[in-house]
Design a protein around this motif. Structure first.
Motif, PDB file in Angstrom:
ATOM      1  N   GLY A 107     -16.418  11.833  15.156  1.00  0.00           N
ATOM      2  CA  GLY A 107     -17.127  11.859  13.893  1.00  0.00           C
ATOM      3  C   GLY A 107     -16.358  12.471  12.740  1.00  0.00           C
ATOM      4  N   TYR A 108     -15.029  12.476  12.815  1.00  0.00           N
ATOM      5  CA  TYR A 108     -14.230  13.056  11.734  1.00  0.00           C
ATOM      6  C   TYR A 108     -12.848  12.415  11.696  1.00  0.00           C
ATOM      7  CZ  TYR A 108     -12.565  15.717  15.768  1.00  0.00           C
ATOM      8  OH  TYR A 108     -12.080  16.073  17.007  1.00  0.00           O
ATOM      9  N   GLU A 109     -12.140  12.631  10.591  1.00  0.00           N
ATOM     10  CA  GLU A 109     -10.812  12.050  10.396  1.00  0.00           C
ATOM     11  C   GLU A 109      -9.748  12.881  11.105  1.00  0.00           C
ATOM     12  OE1 GLU A 109      -8.807   8.964   7.857  1.00  0.00           O
ATOM     13  OE2 GLU A 109     -10.607   9.243   9.036  1.00  0.00           O
ATOM     14  N   SER A 110      -8.797  12.199  11.747  1.00  0.00           N
ATOM     15  CA  SER A 110      -7.671  12.874  12.403  1.00  0.00           C
ATOM     16  C   SER A 110      -6.379  12.220  11.931  1.00  0.00           C
ATOM     17  CB  SER A 110      -7.794  12.774  13.925  1.00  0.00           C
ATOM     18  OG  SER A 110      -6.694  13.389  14.555  1.00  0.00           O
ATOM     19  N   ILE A 111      -5.523  12.996  11.246  1.00  0.00           N
ATOM     20  CA  ILE A 111      -4.303  12.448  10.648  1.00  0.00           C
ATOM     21  C   ILE A 111      -3.052  13.068  11.266  1.00  0.00           C
ATOM     22  CG2 ILE A 111      -3.223  11.882   8.413  1.00  0.00           C
ATOM     23  CD1 ILE A 111      -5.805  12.464   7.042  1.00  0.00           C
ATOM     24  N   LYS A 112      -3.203  13.841  12.290  1.00  0.00           N
ATOM     25  CA  LYS A 112      -2.073  14.529  12.915  1.00  0.00           C
ATOM     26  C   LYS A 112      -0.993  13.542  13.351  1.00  0.00           C
ATOM     27  CE  LYS A 112      -4.776  18.447  14.642  1.00  0.00           C
ATOM     28  NZ  LYS A 112      -6.030  18.028  14.000  1.00  0.00           N
ATOM     29  N   GLY A 113       0.250  13.858  12.977  1.00  0.00           N
ATOM     30  CA  GLY A 113       1.387  13.060  13.406  1.00  0.00           C
ATOM     31  C   GLY A 113       1.624  11.788  12.620  1.00  0.00           C
ATOM     32  N   LYS A 114       0.791  11.491  11.635  1.00  0.00           N
ATOM     33  CA  LYS A 114       0.952  10.273  10.839  1.00  0.00           C
ATOM     34  C   LYS A 114       1.942  10.520   9.702  1.00  0.00           C
ATOM     35  CE  LYS A 114      -2.237   8.290  13.313  1.00  0.00           C
ATOM     36  NZ  LYS A 114      -1.917   7.210  14.271  1.00  0.00           N
ATOM     37  N   GLN A 115       2.860   9.592   9.496  1.00  0.00           N
ATOM     38  CA  GLN A 115       3.913   9.829   8.505  1.00  0.00           C
ATOM     39  C   GLN A 115       3.880   8.902   7.294  1.00  0.00           C
ATOM     40  OE1 GLN A 115       7.530   9.245  10.756  1.00  0.00           O
ATOM     41  NE2 GLN A 115       7.529   7.043  10.419  1.00  0.00           N
ATOM     42  N   ALA A 116       3.003   7.898   7.305  1.00  0.00           N
ATOM     43  CA  ALA A 116       3.040   6.889   6.247  1.00  0.00           C
ATOM     44  C   ALA A 116       2.886   7.476   4.848  1.00  0.00           C
ATOM     45  CB  ALA A 116       1.965   5.832   6.497  1.00  0.00           C
ATOM     46  N   VAL A 117       1.827   8.265   4.624  1.00  0.00           N
ATOM     47  CA  VAL A 117       1.577   8.807   3.279  1.00  0.00           C
ATOM     48  C   VAL A 117       2.715   9.736   2.869  1.00  0.00           C
ATOM     49  CG1 VAL A 117       0.037  10.221   1.871  1.00  0.00           C
ATOM     50  CG2 VAL A 117      -0.919   8.570   3.475  1.00  0.00           C
ATOM     51  N   TYR A 118       3.190  10.545   3.801  1.00  0.00           N
ATOM     52  CA  TYR A 118       4.297  11.461   3.505  1.00  0.00           C
ATOM     53  C   TYR A 118       5.532  10.688   3.037  1.00  0.00           C
ATOM     54  CZ  TYR A 118       7.972  14.928   4.119  1.00  0.00           C
ATOM     55  OH  TYR A 118       9.055  15.764   3.905  1.00  0.00           O
ATOM     56  N   GLU A 119       5.877   9.609   3.730  1.00  0.00           N
ATOM     57  CA  GLU A 119       7.053   8.815   3.371  1.00  0.00           C
ATOM     58  C   GLU A 119       6.863   8.122   2.030  1.00  0.00           C
ATOM     59  OE1 GLU A 119       9.921   8.719   4.862  1.00  0.00           O
ATOM     60  OE2 GLU A 119       9.317  10.037   6.510  1.00  0.00           O
ATOM     61  N   ILE A 120       5.677   7.589   1.797  1.00  0.00           N
ATOM     62  CA  ILE A 120       5.396   6.902   0.530  1.00  0.00           C
ATOM     63  C   ILE A 120       5.525   7.866  -0.643  1.00  0.00           C
ATOM     64  CG2 ILE A 120       3.566   5.777  -0.822  1.00  0.00           C
ATOM     65  CD1 ILE A 120       2.536   4.677   1.922  1.00  0.00           C
ATOM     66  N   MET A 121       5.073   9.105  -0.446  1.00  0.00           N
ATOM     67  CA  MET A 121       5.091  10.077  -1.538  1.00  0.00           C
ATOM     68  C   MET A 121       6.487  10.578  -1.888  1.00  0.00           C
ATOM     69  SD  MET A 121       1.637  12.364  -0.913  1.00  0.00           S
ATOM     70  CE  MET A 121       2.151  13.517  -2.205  1.00  0.00           C
ATOM     71  N   LYS A 122       7.471  10.247  -1.091  1.00  0.00           N
ATOM     72  CA  LYS A 122       8.836  10.669  -1.388  1.00  0.00           C
ATOM     73  C   LYS A 122       9.395   9.999  -2.638  1.00  0.00           C
ATOM     74  CE  LYS A 122      10.512  11.858   3.271  1.00  0.00           C
ATOM     75  NZ  LYS A 122      11.467  11.482   4.350  1.00  0.00           N
ATOM     76  N   SER A 123       8.866   8.834  -2.993  1.00  0.00           N
ATOM     77  CA  SER A 123       9.417   8.094  -4.130  1.00  0.00           C
ATOM     78  C   SER A 123       8.323   7.573  -5.061  1.00  0.00           C
ATOM     79  CB  SER A 123      10.276   6.931  -3.636  1.00  0.00           C
ATOM     80  OG  SER A 123       9.544   6.097  -2.760  1.00  0.00           O
ATOM     81  N   LEU A 124       7.333   8.411  -5.343  1.00  0.00           N
ATOM     82  CA  LEU A 124       6.260   8.009  -6.253  1.00  0.00           C
ATOM     83  C   LEU A 124       6.749   8.002  -7.700  1.00  0.00           C
ATOM     84  CD1 LEU A 124       3.147  10.055  -5.013  1.00  0.00           C
ATOM     85  CD2 LEU A 124       3.602   7.633  -4.628  1.00  0.00           C
ATOM     86  N   PRO A 125       6.327   7.027  -8.495  1.00  0.00           N
ATOM     87  CA  PRO A 125       6.565   7.115  -9.939  1.00  0.00           C
ATOM     88  C   PRO A 125       5.911   8.384 -10.491  1.00  0.00           C
ATOM     89  CG  PRO A 125       5.811   4.919  -9.317  1.00  0.00           C
ATOM     90  CD  PRO A 125       5.642   5.784  -8.109  1.00  0.00           C
ATOM     91  N   GLU A 126       6.487   8.971 -11.521  1.00  0.00           N
ATOM     92  CA  GLU A 126       6.017  10.259 -12.049  1.00  0.00           C
ATOM     93  C   GLU A 126       4.570  10.230 -12.505  1.00  0.00           C
ATOM     94  OE1 GLU A 126       8.441  12.017 -14.985  1.00  0.00           O
ATOM     95  OE2 GLU A 126      10.219  12.185 -13.693  1.00  0.00           O
ATOM     96  N   ASN A 127       4.102   9.094 -13.005  1.00  0.00           N
ATOM     97  CA  ASN A 127       2.745   9.030 -13.544  1.00  0.00           C
ATOM     98  C   ASN A 127       1.717   8.538 -12.521  1.00  0.00           C
ATOM     99  OD1 ASN A 127       3.897   6.472 -13.552  1.00  0.00           O
ATOM    100  ND2 ASN A 127       2.692   5.767 -15.301  1.00  0.00           N
ATOM    101  N   THR A 128       2.074   8.595 -11.242  1.00  0.00           N
ATOM    102  CA  THR A 128       1.133   8.168 -10.195  1.00  0.00           C
ATOM    103  C   THR A 128       0.009   9.188 -10.033  1.00  0.00           C
ATOM    104  OG1 THR A 128       2.913   7.086  -8.956  1.00  0.00           O
ATOM    105  CG2 THR A 128       0.863   7.539  -7.759  1.00  0.00           C
ATOM    106  N   LYS A 129      -1.206   8.706  -9.967  1.00  0.00           N
ATOM    107  CA  LYS A 129      -2.344   9.553  -9.605  1.00  0.00           C
ATOM    108  C   LYS A 129      -2.694   9.284  -8.147  1.00  0.00           C
ATOM    109  CE  LYS A 129      -4.845  10.794 -13.784  1.00  0.00           C
ATOM    110  NZ  LYS A 129      -4.547  12.222 -13.549  1.00  0.00           N
ATOM    111  N   ILE A 130      -2.986  10.360  -7.427  1.00  0.00           N
ATOM    112  CA  ILE A 130      -3.365  10.248  -6.024  1.00  0.00           C
ATOM    113  C   ILE A 130      -4.849  10.546  -5.916  1.00  0.00           C
ATOM    114  CG2 ILE A 130      -2.942  11.083  -3.680  1.00  0.00           C
ATOM    115  CD1 ILE A 130      -0.176  12.037  -4.690  1.00  0.00           C
ATOM    116  N   LEU A 131      -5.599   9.586  -5.409  1.00  0.00           N
ATOM    117  CA  LEU A 131      -7.051   9.720  -5.291  1.00  0.00           C
ATOM    118  C   LEU A 131      -7.458   9.737  -3.819  1.00  0.00           C
ATOM    119  CD1 LEU A 131      -8.323   7.182  -7.998  1.00  0.00           C
ATOM    120  CD2 LEU A 131      -7.699   9.585  -8.300  1.00  0.00           C
ATOM    121  N   ALA A 132      -8.282  10.700  -3.448  1.00  0.00           N
ATOM    122  CA  ALA A 132      -8.920  10.688  -2.134  1.00  0.00           C
ATOM    123  C   ALA A 132     -10.264   9.992  -2.283  1.00  0.00           C
ATOM    124  CB  ALA A 132      -9.115  12.107  -1.618  1.00  0.00           C
TER     125      ALA A 132
END
Length: 229
Positions: free
Chosen positions: A124-149
């Motif tokens: 009944g909850y989110e588990s993100i342990k060990g996932k690398q996709a978002v981390y890798e994507i954020m390495k090269s974000l354009p400066e004006n990117t907004k991140i929304l949850a």
């Protein structure tokens, strides 16, 4: 595509009472990285149909589903970015190509939606342990990117979730069960399930967590998406 999304929203109204909150955050005139929790099989369709009222969204999807005849054309039309799937690919999937495609979409000022956990709830909850996709994507974000949850609430326990039968129900079976449920209740008498979709601007918090590494970022996202507020 607007007409298709409108029809999807009409169908959803037969079963769900959906409330989208803080949708004004989608008005950002630069790139958006949208990170929802993944409660059930149907929530990508609900989320995309609701967000599409305000902005074009490029979702990620496994090539397992992306390449299905008939579905592929729809996914291409909405700007879906396919993700290599080891279960259907020969050899080792080139995940770096996925990151490049996502990066290109963001540099083109698009809104990209990716589920950080990469799978639906197994509890009944989110588990993100060990996932690398978002981390890798954020390495090269354009400066004006907004991140929304995006906090998705109300679908846990539905036919589409693993709470129903521990994940044994396929998308097709869940779809048929849903149709039967609607018609068995004479369409207009179907009980409505309350679903809320709430957007939050987490740009600064996510960027700070990213500096400290993948585990810190994942812990932040997991805590944020699981917190009730």
């Amino acid at each position: 595509m607007r007409g298709i999304y409108f029809l999807v929203r009409l169908v959803h109204r037969l079963r769900y009472r959906i409330k989208l909150k803080w949708e004004e955050l989608l008005a950002h005139d630069g790139p958006l990285l949208i990170l929802p929790n993944h409660v059930a099989l149907i929530d990508p369709r609900i989320v995309l149909s609701q967000l599409r009222k305000y902005r074009n969204i490029s979702p990620l999807a496994s090539e397992k589903y992306y390449n299905i005849l008939g579905i592929k054309q729809v996914m291409q039309a909405v700007g879906t970015i396919p993700i290599a799937d080891a279960s259907v690919s020969s050899g080792v999937p080139d995940i770096s190509l996925v990151y490049k495609n996502i990066g290109r979409a963001l540099w083109e000022n698009k809104a990209v939606l990716i589920y950080p956990a990469g799978q639906i709830y197994r509890q009944g909850y989110e588990s993100i342990k060990g996932k690398q996709a978002v981390y890798e994507i954020m390495k090269s974000l354009p400066e004006n990117t907004k991140i929304l949850a995006l906090k998705d609430r109300g679908l846990w326990g539905s036919i589409w979730s693993m709470a129903w039968d521990n994940g044994e129900t396929s998308f097709g079976k869940a779809y048929l069960l849903s149709l039967w449920y609607v018609f068995a209740n004479l369409i207009f008498f179907v009980p409505k399930r309350e679903v809320s979709l709430t957007l939050y601007d987490i740009t600064q918090e996510a960027l700070t967590a990213h500096i400290w590494g993948m585990n810190v970022l994942n812990h932040f996202l997991e805590d944020f998406l699981n917190t009730e507020n």
